[in-house]
Each structure stands twice: as C-alpha cells, then as structure tokens.
Design a protein around this motif. Structure first.
Motif, PDB file in Angstrom:
ATOM      1  N   VAL A 184      -9.940 -85.890-107.682  1.00  0.00           N
ATOM      2  CA  VAL A 184      -8.349 -86.561-108.436  1.00  0.00           C
ATOM      3  C   VAL A 184      -8.052 -85.603-109.276  1.00  0.00           C
ATOM      4  O   VAL A 184      -7.582 -85.359-109.282  1.00  0.00           O
ATOM      5  CB  VAL A 184      -9.089 -88.030-108.937  1.00  0.00           C
ATOM      6  N   LEU A 185      -8.973 -84.242-109.850  1.00  0.00           N
ATOM      7  CA  LEU A 185      -8.409 -83.407-110.701  1.00  0.00           C
ATOM      8  C   LEU A 185      -7.723 -82.502-109.878  1.00  0.00           C
ATOM      9  O   LEU A 185      -7.008 -81.822-110.239  1.00  0.00           O
ATOM     10  CB  LEU A 185      -9.967 -83.269-111.660  1.00  0.00           C
ATOM     11  N   HIS A 186      -8.132 -81.984-108.464  1.00  0.00           N
ATOM     12  CA  HIS A 186      -7.529 -80.918-108.214  1.00  0.00           C
ATOM     13  C   HIS A 186      -5.638 -81.932-106.967  1.00  0.00           C
ATOM     14  O   HIS A 186      -5.116 -81.206-107.527  1.00  0.00           O
ATOM     15  CB  HIS A 186      -8.452 -81.142-106.769  1.00  0.00           C
ATOM     16  N   GLU A 187      -5.998 -82.765-107.275  1.00  0.00           N
ATOM     17  CA  GLU A 187      -4.699 -83.304-107.286  1.00  0.00           C
ATOM     18  C   GLU A 187      -3.795 -83.303-108.665  1.00  0.00           C
ATOM     19  O   GLU A 187      -2.634 -83.329-108.115  1.00  0.00           O
ATOM     20  CB  GLU A 187      -4.626 -84.839-106.405  1.00  0.00           C
ATOM     21  N   MET A 188      -4.820 -83.731-109.736  1.00  0.00           N
ATOM     22  CA  MET A 188      -3.643 -84.356-110.381  1.00  0.00           C
ATOM     23  C   MET A 188      -3.398 -82.597-110.874  1.00  0.00           C
ATOM     24  O   MET A 188      -1.727 -82.387-111.467  1.00  0.00           O
ATOM     25  CB  MET A 188      -4.474 -84.160-112.022  1.00  0.00           C
ATOM     26  N   VAL A 189      -3.565 -81.884-110.419  1.00  0.00           N
ATOM     27  CA  VAL A 189      -3.267 -80.340-110.906  1.00  0.00           C
ATOM     28  C   VAL A 189      -2.236 -80.290-110.317  1.00  0.00           C
ATOM     29  O   VAL A 189      -1.156 -79.574-109.737  1.00  0.00           O
ATOM     30  CB  VAL A 189      -4.650 -79.016-110.494  1.00  0.00           C
ATOM     31  N   HIS A 190      -1.793 -80.474-108.911  1.00  0.00           N
ATOM     32  CA  HIS A 190      -0.874 -80.634-107.561  1.00  0.00           C
ATOM     33  C   HIS A 190       0.116 -81.588-108.403  1.00  0.00           C
ATOM     34  O   HIS A 190       1.143 -80.456-108.211  1.00  0.00           O
ATOM     35  CB  HIS A 190      -1.334 -81.012-106.363  1.00  0.00           C
ATOM     36  N   GLN A 191       0.070 -82.731-109.253  1.00  0.00           N
ATOM     37  CA  GLN A 191       1.342 -83.803-109.874  1.00  0.00           C
ATOM     38  C   GLN A 191       1.448 -82.676-110.973  1.00  0.00           C
ATOM     39  O   GLN A 191       2.828 -83.020-111.129  1.00  0.00           O
ATOM     40  CB  GLN A 191       0.274 -84.439-110.008  1.00  0.00           C
ATOM     41  N   TRP A 192       1.066 -81.553-111.603  1.00  0.00           N
ATOM     42  CA  TRP A 192       1.278 -81.006-112.450  1.00  0.00           C
ATOM     43  C   TRP A 192       2.184 -80.156-112.582  1.00  0.00           C
ATOM     44  O   TRP A 192       3.196 -79.485-112.731  1.00  0.00           O
ATOM     45  CB  TRP A 192       0.342 -80.804-112.995  1.00  0.00           C
ATOM     46  N   GLN A 193       1.741 -79.496-110.988  1.00  0.00           N
ATOM     47  CA  GLN A 193       2.873 -78.702-110.474  1.00  0.00           C
ATOM     48  C   GLN A 193       3.553 -79.111-110.882  1.00  0.00           C
ATOM     49  O   GLN A 193       5.168 -79.182-110.829  1.00  0.00           O
ATOM     50  CB  GLN A 193       2.232 -77.889-109.465  1.00  0.00           C
ATOM     51  N   ALA A 194       3.932 -80.650-109.806  1.00  0.00           N
ATOM     52  CA  ALA A 194       4.858 -80.989-109.564  1.00  0.00           C
ATOM     53  C   ALA A 194       5.919 -81.511-110.337  1.00  0.00           C
ATOM     54  O   ALA A 194       7.294 -81.133-110.780  1.00  0.00           O
ATOM     55  CB  ALA A 194       5.080 -81.998-108.097  1.00  0.00           C
ATOM     56  N   GLU A 195       5.491 -82.008-111.727  1.00  0.00           N
ATOM     57  CA  GLU A 195       6.328 -82.113-113.050  1.00  0.00           C
ATOM     58  C   GLU A 195       6.019 -80.892-113.013  1.00  0.00           C
ATOM     59  O   GLU A 195       7.302 -82.054-114.016  1.00  0.00           O
ATOM     60  CB  GLU A 195       5.440 -83.391-113.271  1.00  0.00           C
ATOM     61  N   SER A 196       5.953 -80.359-113.359  1.00  0.00           N
ATOM     62  CA  SER A 196       6.507 -79.019-114.068  1.00  0.00           C
ATOM     63  C   SER A 196       7.394 -78.388-113.345  1.00  0.00           C
ATOM     64  O   SER A 196       7.860 -77.002-113.324  1.00  0.00           O
ATOM     65  CB  SER A 196       5.397 -77.832-114.888  1.00  0.00           C
ATOM     66  N   ALA A 197       7.795 -79.131-111.794  1.00  0.00           N
ATOM     67  CA  ALA A 197       8.909 -78.277-111.309  1.00  0.00           C
ATOM     68  C   ALA A 197       8.407 -76.824-111.124  1.00  0.00           C
ATOM     69  O   ALA A 197       9.071 -75.852-110.492  1.00  0.00           O
ATOM     70  CB  ALA A 197      10.192 -77.647-111.838  1.00  0.00           C
ATOM     71  N   LEU A 198       6.745 -76.561-110.720  1.00  0.00           N
ATOM     72  CA  LEU A 198       6.208 -75.566-109.743  1.00  0.00           C
ATOM     73  C   LEU A 198       6.136 -76.071-108.946  1.00  0.00           C
ATOM     74  O   LEU A 198       5.886 -76.933-108.297  1.00  0.00           O
ATOM     75  CB  LEU A 198       5.213 -75.275-111.028  1.00  0.00           C
ATOM     76  N   PRO A 199       6.470 -74.610-107.848  1.00  0.00           N
ATOM     77  CA  PRO A 199       5.757 -74.817-106.389  1.00  0.00           C
ATOM     78  C   PRO A 199       4.421 -75.699-106.124  1.00  0.00           C
ATOM     79  O   PRO A 199       3.346 -75.260-106.069  1.00  0.00           O
ATOM     80  CB  PRO A 199       5.478 -73.527-105.552  1.00  0.00           C
ATOM     81  N   VAL A 200       4.118 -76.496-105.584  1.00  0.00           N
ATOM     82  CA  VAL A 200       3.318 -76.997-105.149  1.00  0.00           C
ATOM     83  C   VAL A 200       1.827 -76.522-103.871  1.00  0.00           C
ATOM     84  O   VAL A 200       2.554 -76.463-102.698  1.00  0.00           O
ATOM     85  CB  VAL A 200       3.074 -78.509-105.108  1.00  0.00           C
ATOM     86  N   ASP A 201       1.160 -76.166-104.627  1.00  0.00           N
ATOM     87  CA  ASP A 201       0.561 -74.626-103.480  1.00  0.00           C
ATOM     88  C   ASP A 201      -1.199 -74.741-103.768  1.00  0.00           C
ATOM     89  O   ASP A 201      -1.003 -75.299-105.259  1.00  0.00           O
ATOM     90  CB  ASP A 201       1.762 -74.139-103.000  1.00  0.00           C
ATOM     91  N   HIS A 202      -1.533 -73.329-103.783  1.00  0.00           N
ATOM     92  CA  HIS A 202      -3.134 -73.282-104.447  1.00  0.00           C
ATOM     93  C   HIS A 202      -3.271 -71.890-104.861  1.00  0.00           C
ATOM     94  O   HIS A 202      -4.156 -70.822-103.771  1.00  0.00           O
ATOM     95  CB  HIS A 202      -4.078 -73.118-103.033  1.00  0.00           C
ATOM     96  N   GLY A 203      -1.295 -71.784-104.829  1.00  0.00           N
ATOM     97  CA  GLY A 203      -1.014 -70.066-105.262  1.00  0.00           C
ATOM     98  C   GLY A 203      -1.511 -69.792-106.556  1.00  0.00           C
ATOM     99  O   GLY A 203      -2.958 -70.616-107.593  1.00  0.00           O
ATOM    100  N   ALA A 204      -1.807 -68.066-107.259  1.00  0.00           N
ATOM    101  CA  ALA A 204      -2.084 -68.274-108.390  1.00  0.00           C
ATOM    102  C   ALA A 204      -1.727 -69.197-110.061  1.00  0.00           C
ATOM    103  O   ALA A 204      -3.589 -69.078-110.795  1.00  0.00           O
ATOM    104  CB  ALA A 204      -1.424 -66.513-109.344  1.00  0.00           C
ATOM    105  N   VAL A 205      -0.868 -70.284-109.870  1.00  0.00           N
ATOM    106  CA  VAL A 205      -0.698 -70.745-111.035  1.00  0.00           C
ATOM    107  C   VAL A 205      -1.585 -71.850-110.692  1.00  0.00           C
ATOM    108  O   VAL A 205      -2.312 -72.597-112.070  1.00  0.00           O
ATOM    109  CB  VAL A 205       0.821 -71.055-111.216  1.00  0.00           C
TER     110      VAL A 205
END
Ligand SMILES: [Zn+2]
Length: 233
Positions: A184-205
């Motif tokens: 869930v935490l892993h997916e929440m990091v993706h959710q945070w990326q999406a909410e922050s208009a960042l690319p949703v991926d496994h990159g450096a961010v």
C-alpha cells in the motif's frame, strides 16, 4: 469517413475504427479489439493484439493518424511523444461511455471484503498522516483475483493523470497485513507522484521518496509494457 450519433452498436464502431485506421496506413497486428476502459486508452498486448478505446471511432483523422504514428515500428521517440499527446487529448469517453459490467470489471464481492476495505481505508489514513502530511486524498481500493504476479497497482486517469484506485491482488492479501502495508505504501508513493503531477514510474524521484517513507525502493514484480497504459505496479 466518419461515424456520428449514438445509434451505432459497439461492433459497428469497432469495424469502422478498424477500417479507418487501415486506410491511414496502420501496420498489421495479430488482432484488434476495442473497449471502454479509460485507464488504458491504447495498448499492445504481449500476444501482439492492438487494443484501444472504442471512442476513437469518433475521432478525426488527425487523431487516428497520431495513433498510426504511435504504433508504427521505427517512429522516432519525439514523434511518438507528440503523437501520444495528440490521441490522449481526444475525449473518447464522451462518445463511448464505460460499460457498467465491463469484462475487466466488477468482481463479485466476497464474504469478508467489507472488513478488508475498512482496514485498508484506515491503513491509508494512517500512512497518509505518517508519511505524506495528510495531504493525500482518500482513494478507492479494489481487490482483484486476476492479479497473480503483481501485488498492487495504481490506476490513474489517462488524461487528467489523477489517481483513480489502488488494486491489490487477493493472493497477496494472504501474505499478511505487514506485507500488504508495504505494498500500500508503494502504491501511495505512486499516488503521491500522480497527485504532484510527476511521472508515475520507478525513477529517481520514486526511489528517493520510497527510501524516505521507509520501503524498499526497488520496483517489485514490475511488469514492463509498451503502450501508454496508465497503470503502474
Ligand atoms: Zn511501482
């Protein structure tokens, strides 16, 4: 050639779409299928089947040409990017709204699901406070019996980029709540990326944020994909 009005049956829309794409120089595919799932507007399956949203049957030639460019082998990266922007902006769901009982869709709820959903919502609230300053909107969870290799998945709206739901594999739920919390935490990091208009991926961010919230920064059982699928493990 066009298809106007809502009277057409889905089969007709698919046939028209196929004919129009062929006329615009679509390369051959093993198969062709349409759907009304807005999280995946266009994809090529592992078996080489081209799948796209049925609403493209109503798109102007300019948009369909962009699709042809996008899927044609050898198209340059920059051209693919601009082609992708072109077809993602066309409002497919206006013309072909989602079917309520989509094939992918709604699995019948099982006994005990409600308790699981309550627990997941509580977990999301707590992790949100602990790691994201409470800034993350609540999100819908979906339990999937089809997800066998993937543990979890975030779906985002292909156009707006806004998170839609977190899906968890029912198989994964058997691994215990401590494991599920990591997912869930892993997916929440993706959710945070999406909410922050960042690319949703496994990159450096992603890796930096994952470390900050205390999870393994590696992509777990990530499946690669070729099209603009708007889901990420
Ligand atoms: Zn991931």
């Amino acid at each position: 050639m066009g298809l106007w009005g809502q009277a057409a049956t889905p089969e007709t829309a698919e046939a028209v779409l196929r004919r129009r794409l062929d006329a615009l120089g679509m390369p051959p595919f093993r198969g062709f299928a349409t759907h009304t799932n807005r999280t995946v507007l266009l994809s090529i399956t592992a078996r080489g089947v081209l799948r796209m949203h049925r609403g493209y049957a109503w798109a102007p030639d300019r948009v369909l040409s962009a699709i042809v460019k996008y899927v044609r082998p050898g198209t340059r990266r920059a051209t693919r990017r601009s082609a992708e922007r072109e077809f993602l902006t066309f409002p497919v769901e206006v013309h072909a709204p989602p079917v309520r009982q989509s094939r992918r869709g709604v699995e019948r709820p099982r006994a005990g699901d409600e308790a699981i959903h309550v627990r997941l919502a509580e977990m999301h609230r707590r992790l949100n406070m602990q790691h994201f300053g409470g800034a993350m909107p609540a999100i819908r969870f979906r339990l999937s019996s089809r997800m066998r290799t993937r543990l979890g998945e975030l779906a985002v709206d292909a156009r707006s980029g806004k998170p839609l739901e977190i899906a968890l594999g029912r198989t994964h739920l058997k691994h215990g709540w401590a494991e599920v919390e990591q997912t869930v935490l892993h997916e929440m990091v993706h959710q945070w990326q999406a909410e922050s208009a960042l690319p949703v991926d496994h990159g450096a961010v992603f890796r930096r944020k994952a470390r900050a919230v205390g999870i393994e920064p590696s992509a777990r059982r990530h499946l690669g994909h070729g099209g603009p699928r708007r889901t990420v493990d």
